[in-house]
Design an enzyme around this catalytic site. Structure first.
Site, PDB file in Angstrom:
ATOM      1  N   ASN A 298       9.277  12.249   1.149  1.00 57.45           N
ATOM      2  CA  ASN A 298       7.948  12.351   0.542  1.00 57.45           C
ATOM      3  C   ASN A 298       6.934  12.197   1.668  1.00 57.45           C
ATOM      4  O   ASN A 298       6.676  11.089   2.124  1.00 57.45           O
ATOM      5  CB  ASN A 298       7.766  11.243  -0.513  1.00 57.45           C
TER       6      ASN A 298
ATOM      7  N   LYS B 276       3.817  12.650   1.565  1.00 54.24           N
ATOM      8  CA  LYS B 276       2.486  12.231   1.107  1.00 54.24           C
ATOM      9  C   LYS B 276       1.437  13.150   1.752  1.00 54.24           C
ATOM     10  O   LYS B 276       1.693  14.345   1.902  1.00 54.24           O
ATOM     11  CB  LYS B 276       2.276  10.740   1.399  1.00 54.24           C
TER      12      LYS B 276
ATOM     13  N   HIS C 104       4.604   8.917  -9.274  1.00 54.80           N
ATOM     14  CA  HIS C 104       4.658   8.042  -8.088  1.00 54.80           C
ATOM     15  C   HIS C 104       3.626   6.921  -8.249  1.00 54.80           C
ATOM     16  O   HIS C 104       2.549   7.137  -8.819  1.00 54.80           O
ATOM     17  CB  HIS C 104       4.363   8.872  -6.832  1.00 54.80           C
TER      18      HIS C 104
ATOM     19  N   GLU D   8       1.547   5.741  -6.311  1.00 50.00           N
ATOM     20  CA  GLU D   8       0.212   6.064  -5.782  1.00 50.00           C
ATOM     21  C   GLU D   8      -0.567   6.928  -6.773  1.00 50.00           C
ATOM     22  O   GLU D   8      -1.794   6.823  -6.859  1.00 50.00           O
ATOM     23  CB  GLU D   8       0.355   6.749  -4.409  1.00 50.00           C
TER      24      GLU D   8
ATOM     25  N   GLU E 233      10.979   2.533  -7.027  1.00 48.22           N
ATOM     26  CA  GLU E 233      10.191   2.217  -5.844  1.00 48.22           C
ATOM     27  C   GLU E 233       9.335   0.983  -6.130  1.00 48.22           C
ATOM     28  O   GLU E 233       8.236   1.111  -6.700  1.00 48.22           O
ATOM     29  CB  GLU E 233       9.276   3.386  -5.484  1.00 48.22           C
TER      30      GLU E 233
ATOM     31  N   GLY F 199       5.518   1.304   2.055  1.00 44.58           N
ATOM     32  CA  GLY F 199       4.646   1.325   3.230  1.00 44.58           C
ATOM     33  C   GLY F 199       4.367  -0.042   3.821  1.00 44.58           C
ATOM     34  O   GLY F 199       3.472  -0.189   4.659  1.00 44.58           O
TER      35      GLY F 199
ATOM     36  N   SER G 195      10.063   1.494   2.087  1.00 42.59           N
ATOM     37  CA  SER G 195      10.411   1.056   3.446  1.00 42.59           C
ATOM     38  C   SER G 195      11.874   1.305   3.811  1.00 42.59           C
ATOM     39  O   SER G 195      12.493   0.487   4.492  1.00 42.59           O
ATOM     40  CB  SER G 195      10.018  -0.410   3.667  1.00 42.59           C
TER      41      SER G 195
HETATM   42  P1  13P Z   1       7.652   4.248   2.469  1.00 41.41           P
HETATM   43  O1  13P Z   1       9.052   4.748   2.801  1.00 41.41           O
HETATM   44  O2  13P Z   1       6.641   4.622   3.491  1.00 41.41           O
HETATM   45  O3  13P Z   1       7.667   2.794   2.118  1.00 41.41           O
HETATM   46  O4  13P Z   1       7.218   5.046   1.141  1.00 41.41           O
HETATM   47  C1  13P Z   1       8.062   5.063   0.057  1.00 41.41           C
HETATM   48  C2  13P Z   1       7.527   6.027  -0.920  1.00 41.41           C
HETATM   49  O5  13P Z   1       6.500   5.809  -1.536  1.00 41.41           O
HETATM   50  C3  13P Z   1       8.287   7.273  -1.124  1.00 41.41           C
HETATM   51  O6  13P Z   1       7.849   7.950  -2.265  1.00 41.41           O
END
Ligand code: 13P
Length: 266
Positions: free
Chosen positions: A16, A18, A102, A104, A174, A180, A220
């Protein structure tokens, strides 16, 4: 779920990206990934770039087993929805997968259970495979609410579907506190929630659907923790954010190795 049912689920590692990477960067990444991981054995790889890099990735992955995914979509087939993209547009752009719900999207764009449910329905109806995301926030975990939150999200997102309708849908767990932050859930913490999600699928649908459902972990994931996560009985892959932006680290994650047979705890 038993270790033997895990063997029937093809592991899936999804990137992903982003809001990162313009088309030439996306193409360079795919070239490097191809050189590092092909031929793929016993695993599936999905790359989810931003909308503007879908075409570059589509071209770059031609002739490879890599699959293309989007990070979001609108639930309507077409109409006056400025700035939005529909399932049929994603299919035409070469997508097979779409990430939905997601954290976010839930946190910054106000997506609710009902809204995510409508998107899941539209994606499945169009023939896209949703990667449907759930996960608790830190205060929810600290308050002992993790399982309640996960139950609400899974039930909310999948409400009204039959076992047949959810088809090849994939769930991604997640934990928001792990996204992150560099703070990965321990393999045991992740396994506990994955087993719980699989149990909810037994309740909502049936045991055979639960046994075939792929549940990815995200939050992560790094080259140095993927092997331990993948050793868990109910972890069927990863949804990778930050560590999917560098081809070398993503290649190592795709090349995960599970050396010791895992003893199922669920
Ligand atoms: P990170 O791997 O940067 O923690 O992000 C995870 C994520 O949101 C994947 O969709």
């Amino acid at each position: 779920m038993s270790e033997s049912s895990k063997q029937t689920r093809t592991p899936l590692i999804a990137a992903n990206w982003k809001m990162h990477k313009i088309p030439p960067e996306a193409a360079d990444f795919v070239s490097a990934l191809k050189a590092a991981v092909l031929p793929l054995e016993g695993r599936e790889v999905v790359i989810c770039p931003s909308f503007t890099s879908l075409e570059a990735v589509r071209q770059a992955i031609q002739g490879t087993p890599f699959r293309l995914g989007a990070q979001n979509m609108h639930e309507q087939a077409s109409g006056a929805f400025t700035g939005e993209v529909s399932a049929s547009m994603l299919l035409a752009a070469g997508c097979r997968y779409v990430i939905l719900g997601h954290s976010e999207r839930r946190q910054f764009f106000g997506e609710t259970h009902e809204w995510v449910n409508r998107k899941v329905r539209a994606a499945l109806a169009a023939g896209l495979i949703p990667i449907f995301c759930v996960g608790e926030k830190l205060p929810e975990r600290e308050a002992g609410q993790t399982m309640n939150v996960i139950r609400q999200q899974v039930r909310g997102g999948l409400q009204g579907f039959s076992s047949k309708e959810i088809g090849p849908l994939v769930i991604a767990y997640e934990p928001v506190w792990a996204i992150g932050t560099g703070k990965t859930a321990t393999p045991a913490q992740a396994q506990e929630v994955h087993a719980f999600i699989r149990q909810i699928i037994v309740e909502l649908f049936d045991a055979s659907r639960a046994a075939s459902l792929r549940i990815l972990y995200g939050g992560s994931i790094k080259p140095d923790n993927i092997d331990d996560l993948m050793a868990q009985a109910d972890i069927d892959g990863g949804l990778v954010g930050g560590a999917s932006l560098e081809s070398a680290s993503f290649a190592r994650i795709v090349s995960f190795q599970v050396s010791t047979p895992h003893v199922s705890t669920s």
